[in-house]
Design a protein around this motif. Structure first.
Motif, PDB file in Angstrom:
ATOM      1  N   SER A 118       8.686  12.890  56.341  1.00 47.36           N
ATOM      2  CA  SER A 118       7.618  12.520  56.884  1.00 47.36           C
ATOM      3  C   SER A 118       7.063  13.408  58.306  1.00 47.36           C
ATOM      4  O   SER A 118       8.016  14.064  58.611  1.00 47.36           O
ATOM      5  CB  SER A 118       8.059  11.096  57.448  1.00 47.36           C
ATOM      6  N   GLU A 119       5.873  13.059  58.531  1.00 45.21           N
ATOM      7  CA  GLU A 119       5.192  13.449  59.670  1.00 45.21           C
ATOM      8  C   GLU A 119       4.781  12.206  60.506  1.00 45.21           C
ATOM      9  O   GLU A 119       4.378  11.511  60.027  1.00 45.21           O
ATOM     10  CB  GLU A 119       4.169  14.393  59.436  1.00 45.21           C
ATOM     11  N   ALA A 120       4.988  12.336  61.828  1.00 46.27           N
ATOM     12  CA  ALA A 120       4.940  11.057  62.593  1.00 46.27           C
ATOM     13  C   ALA A 120       3.893  11.562  63.725  1.00 46.27           C
ATOM     14  O   ALA A 120       4.418  12.367  64.654  1.00 46.27           O
ATOM     15  CB  ALA A 120       6.308  10.398  62.891  1.00 46.27           C
ATOM     16  N   ASP A 121       2.875  10.725  64.047  1.00 45.73           N
ATOM     17  CA  ASP A 121       2.117  10.802  65.258  1.00 45.73           C
ATOM     18  C   ASP A 121       2.596   9.661  66.160  1.00 45.73           C
ATOM     19  O   ASP A 121       2.558   8.529  65.791  1.00 45.73           O
ATOM     20  CB  ASP A 121       0.571  10.902  65.171  1.00 45.73           C
ATOM     21  N   ASN A 122       2.961   9.680  67.332  1.00 44.04           N
ATOM     22  CA  ASN A 122       3.691   8.697  68.087  1.00 44.04           C
ATOM     23  C   ASN A 122       2.951   8.740  69.403  1.00 44.04           C
ATOM     24  O   ASN A 122       3.100   9.707  70.470  1.00 44.04           O
ATOM     25  CB  ASN A 122       5.263   8.858  68.267  1.00 44.04           C
ATOM     26  N   TRP A 123       2.435   7.529  70.001  1.00 38.77           N
ATOM     27  CA  TRP A 123       1.984   7.343  71.367  1.00 38.77           C
ATOM     28  C   TRP A 123       2.819   6.273  72.003  1.00 38.77           C
ATOM     29  O   TRP A 123       3.262   5.227  71.263  1.00 38.77           O
ATOM     30  CB  TRP A 123       0.499   6.946  71.287  1.00 38.77           C
TER      31      TRP A 123
END
Length: 228
Positions: A118-123
């Motif tokens: 998976s790839e994750a964008d996290n704020w």
């Protein structure tokens, strides 16, 4: 001595077997049964992700259960640095922070052995984490879920969708299923996308994450009954 054996064999004209690739792609046949099995696996993974608070721990179990890496292997994060996506007003609203509150961004790939699952964008809101958590997130490639695990966080899914279905719409009503038994099933790079909010047990949100699960989640041979 062991190092001299391959050289001796080569000098003797004996061909050595080619090195086995670390992540040789399995062949899923392009048959109706294999397509049904692929869809069942995607639905199983999707259900597991939706029913657990930590995507990292869910992928740990998926990795072990489908033998994607040697026993004992856990998910590791590969952080993509020098990237930034400022939080949108919608993200700030979801995290319940004002425009002046610092929000940090992280982009990581979660891998099991040689497979990026998976790839994750996290704020996330650093003020709502402990100093130790912030230090780990700033200075290491630790997966976000592992870093904040002591918070005993809860996950609230905002959206979850399959980006690819092995079966066409209406297949269960008689729509034809594309199949070429002698061909390989083409599995795309992106299969599932989730957007979620992570919050403390008392409901304080501290992170919004967008996770994209890759075709590598099916990087194992299909069950024997689905093979030609």
């Amino acid at each position: 001595m062991a190092r001299l054996i391959p050289l001796a064999l080569a000098l003797a004209g004996i061909a050595l077997p080619a090195a086995r690739p670390a992540t040789a792609a399995p062949i899923w046949p392009n048959t109706p049964l294999a397509r049904v099995e692929a869809l069942a696996l995607l639905q199983s993974l999707n259900a597991a992700l939706l029913s657990n608070d930590s995507a990292t721990l869910t992928l740990d179990r998926w990795c072990a259960g489908h033998h994607l890496a040697p026993p004992g292997t856990t998910i590791v994060a590969d952080r993509l640095r020098d990237q930034d996506k400022p939080a949108t007003p919608e993200i700030r609203a979801a995290l319940n922070v004002d425009p002046a509150e610092p929000i940090r961004y992280r982009h990581v790939r979660l891998a099991c052995g040689g497979h990026v699952l998976s790839e994750a964008d996290n704020w996330y809101v650093p003020a709502r984490l402990t100093p130790a958590m912030n230090a780990a997130l700033d200075t290491t490639d630790i997966a976000f879920g592992r870093a904040v695990q002591p918070l005993h966080f809860r996950r609230r899914t905002l959206s979850a969708r399959l980006l690819w279905s092995p079966l066409p719409e209406g297949w269960d009503g008689g729509a034809p299923v594309p199949a070429m038994p002698g061909d390989r099933l083409a599995i795309p790079d992106r299969l599932i996308e989730h957007r979620a909010i992570l919050a403390t047990p008392d409901g304080v949100p501290f992170s919004e994450v967008v996770e994209t699960y890759t075709g590598e989640v099916l990087a194992f041979p299909p069950p024997a009954f689905a093979r030609p």
